[in-house]
Motif scaffolding. Structure first.
Motif, PDB file in Angstrom:
ATOM      1  N   LEU A 156      26.169  14.748  -7.847  1.00 26.08           N
ATOM      2  CA  LEU A 156      26.843  13.805  -8.738  1.00 26.08           C
ATOM      3  C   LEU A 156      28.284  14.234  -9.015  1.00 26.08           C
ATOM      4  CD1 LEU A 156      26.283  11.214 -10.312  1.00 26.08           C
ATOM      5  CD2 LEU A 156      25.613  12.624 -12.270  1.00 26.08           C
ATOM      6  N   GLU A 157      28.529  15.561  -9.032  1.00 28.25           N
ATOM      7  CA  GLU A 157      29.887  16.048  -9.286  1.00 28.25           C
ATOM      8  C   GLU A 157      30.852  15.596  -8.186  1.00 28.25           C
ATOM      9  OE1 GLU A 157      27.238  18.393  -8.919  1.00 28.25           O
ATOM     10  OE2 GLU A 157      26.758  18.033 -11.025  1.00 28.25           O
ATOM     11  N   MET A 158      30.349  15.557  -6.943  1.00 25.91           N
ATOM     12  CA  MET A 158      31.185  15.122  -5.829  1.00 25.91           C
ATOM     13  C   MET A 158      31.542  13.643  -5.963  1.00 25.91           C
ATOM     14  SD  MET A 158      30.386  15.282  -1.720  1.00 25.91           S
ATOM     15  CE  MET A 158      30.050  17.040  -1.805  1.00 25.91           C
ATOM     16  N   VAL A 159      30.542  12.845  -6.383  1.00 24.78           N
ATOM     17  CA  VAL A 159      30.798  11.417  -6.588  1.00 24.78           C
ATOM     18  C   VAL A 159      31.794  11.234  -7.729  1.00 24.78           C
ATOM     19  CG1 VAL A 159      29.758   9.192  -7.191  1.00 24.78           C
ATOM     20  CG2 VAL A 159      28.502  10.806  -5.735  1.00 24.78           C
ATOM     21  N   GLY A 160      31.587  11.974  -8.828  1.00 24.79           N
ATOM     22  CA  GLY A 160      32.470  11.862  -9.982  1.00 24.79           C
ATOM     23  C   GLY A 160      33.899  12.266  -9.679  1.00 24.79           C
ATOM     24  N   ALA A 161      34.068  13.222  -8.759  1.00 20.49           N
ATOM     25  CA  ALA A 161      35.413  13.683  -8.403  1.00 20.49           C
ATOM     26  C   ALA A 161      36.235  12.593  -7.728  1.00 20.49           C
ATOM     27  CB  ALA A 161      35.316  14.905  -7.492  1.00 20.49           C
ATOM     28  N   HIS A 162      35.557  11.552  -7.222  1.00 18.96           N
ATOM     29  CA  HIS A 162      36.252  10.452  -6.539  1.00 18.96           C
ATOM     30  C   HIS A 162      36.262   9.182  -7.395  1.00 18.96           C
ATOM     31  CE1 HIS A 162      35.365  13.235  -3.232  1.00 18.96           C
ATOM     32  NE2 HIS A 162      36.333  12.644  -2.563  1.00 18.96           N
ATOM     33  N   TRP A 163      36.247   9.367  -8.734  1.00 19.34           N
ATOM     34  CA  TRP A 163      36.212   8.200  -9.620  1.00 19.34           C
ATOM     35  C   TRP A 163      37.395   7.251  -9.452  1.00 19.34           C
ATOM     36  CZ3 TRP A 163      40.157   7.433 -13.016  1.00 19.34           C
ATOM     37  CH2 TRP A 163      40.936   8.534 -13.373  1.00 19.34           C
ATOM     38  N   PRO A 164      38.614   7.704  -9.084  1.00 19.35           N
ATOM     39  CA  PRO A 164      39.695   6.719  -8.903  1.00 19.35           C
ATOM     40  C   PRO A 164      39.390   5.704  -7.789  1.00 19.35           C
ATOM     41  CG  PRO A 164      40.610   8.930  -9.103  1.00 19.35           C
ATOM     42  CD  PRO A 164      39.133   9.093  -8.929  1.00 19.35           C
ATOM     43  N   ILE A 165      38.716   6.157  -6.735  1.00 16.96           N
ATOM     44  CA  ILE A 165      38.353   5.246  -5.647  1.00 16.96           C
ATOM     45  C   ILE A 165      37.359   4.201  -6.155  1.00 16.96           C
ATOM     46  CG2 ILE A 165      37.157   5.074  -3.432  1.00 16.96           C
ATOM     47  CD1 ILE A 165      38.261   7.817  -2.722  1.00 16.96           C
ATOM     48  N   ALA A 166      36.338   4.683  -6.881  1.00 15.72           N
ATOM     49  CA  ALA A 166      35.324   3.763  -7.418  1.00 15.72           C
ATOM     50  C   ALA A 166      35.959   2.743  -8.358  1.00 15.72           C
ATOM     51  CB  ALA A 166      34.227   4.550  -8.130  1.00 15.72           C
ATOM     52  N   LEU A 167      36.854   3.197  -9.220  1.00 18.17           N
ATOM     53  CA  LEU A 167      37.506   2.283 -10.169  1.00 18.17           C
ATOM     54  C   LEU A 167      38.369   1.252  -9.444  1.00 18.17           C
ATOM     55  CD1 LEU A 167      38.596   4.471 -13.221  1.00 18.17           C
ATOM     56  CD2 LEU A 167      36.733   2.799 -13.078  1.00 18.17           C
ATOM     57  N   ASN A 168      39.053   1.676  -8.394  1.00 15.23           N
ATOM     58  CA  ASN A 168      39.902   0.768  -7.625  1.00 15.23           C
ATOM     59  C   ASN A 168      39.075  -0.386  -7.055  1.00 15.23           C
ATOM     60  OD1 ASN A 168      42.066   1.161  -4.686  1.00 15.23           O
ATOM     61  ND2 ASN A 168      41.989  -0.435  -6.210  1.00 15.23           N
ATOM     62  N   LEU A 169      37.955  -0.045  -6.424  1.00 12.66           N
ATOM     63  CA  LEU A 169      37.095  -1.082  -5.855  1.00 12.66           C
ATOM     64  C   LEU A 169      36.408  -1.910  -6.945  1.00 12.66           C
ATOM     65  CD1 LEU A 169      35.468   0.833  -2.867  1.00 12.66           C
ATOM     66  CD2 LEU A 169      36.965  -1.164  -2.710  1.00 12.66           C
ATOM     67  N   LEU A 170      36.000  -1.240  -8.025  1.00 12.32           N
ATOM     68  CA  LEU A 170      35.313  -1.950  -9.113  1.00 12.32           C
ATOM     69  C   LEU A 170      36.199  -2.989  -9.769  1.00 12.32           C
ATOM     70  CD1 LEU A 170      33.239   0.790 -10.975  1.00 12.32           C
ATOM     71  CD2 LEU A 170      32.381  -1.379 -10.078  1.00 12.32           C
ATOM     72  N   ALA A 171      37.491  -2.701  -9.887  1.00 13.40           N
ATOM     73  CA  ALA A 171      38.411  -3.660 -10.507  1.00 13.40           C
ATOM     74  C   ALA A 171      38.365  -4.998  -9.782  1.00 13.40           C
ATOM     75  CB  ALA A 171      39.828  -3.096 -10.490  1.00 13.40           C
ATOM     76  N   GLY A 172      38.207  -4.942  -8.462  1.00 14.06           N
ATOM     77  CA  GLY A 172      38.110  -6.185  -7.708  1.00 14.06           C
ATOM     78  C   GLY A 172      36.695  -6.707  -7.608  1.00 14.06           C
ATOM     79  N   SER A 173      35.719  -5.816  -7.386  1.00 14.91           N
ATOM     80  CA  SER A 173      34.352  -6.275  -7.111  1.00 14.91           C
ATOM     81  C   SER A 173      33.697  -6.943  -8.317  1.00 14.91           C
ATOM     82  CB  SER A 173      33.489  -5.109  -6.622  1.00 14.91           C
ATOM     83  OG  SER A 173      33.308  -4.142  -7.632  1.00 14.91           O
ATOM     84  N   MET A 174      34.000  -6.469  -9.522  1.00 15.96           N
ATOM     85  CA  MET A 174      33.399  -7.091 -10.704  1.00 15.96           C
ATOM     86  C   MET A 174      33.954  -8.495 -10.928  1.00 15.96           C
ATOM     87  SD  MET A 174      32.603  -4.057 -13.459  1.00 15.96           S
ATOM     88  CE  MET A 174      34.289  -3.505 -13.696  1.00 15.96           C
ATOM     89  N   ALA A 175      35.262  -8.649 -10.692  1.00 15.15           N
ATOM     90  CA  ALA A 175      35.854  -9.990 -10.786  1.00 15.15           C
ATOM     91  C   ALA A 175      35.269 -10.895  -9.702  1.00 15.15           C
ATOM     92  CB  ALA A 175      37.373  -9.898 -10.635  1.00 15.15           C
ATOM     93  N   GLY A 176      35.137 -10.359  -8.478  1.00 17.80           N
ATOM     94  CA  GLY A 176      34.568 -11.142  -7.383  1.00 17.80           C
ATOM     95  C   GLY A 176      33.131 -11.533  -7.645  1.00 17.80           C
TER      96      GLY A 176
END
Length: 268
Positions: free
Chosen positions: A77-97
């Protein structure tokens, strides 16, 4: 008599068996299996298109929620959490979509909706063949503001497609994460789950504002049984990973989706 009224309530054993078979297929290629579940919900269990999408989305939520912990031994989980900016970038679009896609689905005429589902399943088949075989991270296609904009646009498109057919979107997210951000395929699988969960929740929240969501209450037992089968199958498929070479498995699964798409198109 409507299609929904003429449909016989699904029996528990076929529901669990179908869910397990779909879960195994999804587990073998690192997906939740929703793209294979949808044709069964329409063609075998005889749900109408919108009903099938809503039920598929709920079962996809269950599978994705348990899949992330399943992967923690391979991707902490720490590895996934370390890449939170990538997740947020995609989430900003995917949730609207996801919100947009669910709204479209509620307004589409049934015949048109069937055809859109058929076309999107064909697109998923193509993505499985062309974009899901990579094993290593690659050089990111963009950097800086260009990467952020591309991630936002990609997220919107993925969110719309995921909402329209009730899938988690991993078949699109994983290639996007590899090509756009240069992450390796194992990390991409876990990041895609982290993005999929809130995206699907937004889509379901939009569906819940319409009376069509009553299909969930009417078929709660069926959903629970098929989702349990999907979770068990996904775990089994994950354990079988590597027994069947991807270059042999992916064309077969893509062919299944294309055949399903043809049947659903004719169903319209």
């Amino acid at each position: 008599m409507t299609e929904a009224e003429s449909r016989v309530a699904p029996k528990p054993v076929p529901a669990f068996t179908a869910g397990a078979a779909i879960g195994v297929l999804g587990g073998l290629i690192g997906l939740g299996g929703a793209e294979f579940r949808l044709p069964l919900l329409i063609g075998v269990f005889r749900f109408a298109a919108l009903e099938a999408v809503i039920l598929n989305k709920v079962m996809s939520l269950v599978v994705v929620a348990v899949a992330l912990p399943f992967r923690m031994s391979a991707v902490p989980l720490e590895m996934v959490g370390a890449h939170w900016p990538i997740a947020l970038n995609l989430l900003a679009g995917s949730m609207a979509g996801a919100w947009i896609g669910a709204g479209w689905a509620l307004r589409l005429r049934p015949a048109l909706f069937y055809r859109i589902i058929a076309m999107l399943l064909t697109v998923v088949a193509a993505v499985l063949l062309l974009g899901h075989g990579g094993g290593e991270g690659t050089v990111p296609a963009f950097s800086g503001i260009g990467q952020a904009v591309a991630g936002l646009v990609a997220g919107i498109g993925i969110g719309i497609v995921a909402s329209l057919i009730g899938v988690a979107g991993g078949e699109f997210l994983i290639p996007t994460l590899i090509l756009l951000y240069g992450v390796d395929v194992k990390l991409a699988g876990s990041l895609s789950l982290a993005v999929s969960l809130p995206t699907m929740l937004v889509g379901f929240a939009r569906y819940s504002r319409d009376r069509s969501v009553l299909v969930l209450r009417q078929n709660l037992r069926f959903v629970a049984i098929m989702a349990a089968g999907s979770v068990a199958g996904a775990y089994l498929g994950g354990q079988m990973l590597g027994l069947i070479p991807a270059h042999l498995l992916l064309p077969v699964l893509a062919a299944i989706l294309v055949i399903s798409a043809i049947k659903i198109w004719r169903h319209a």
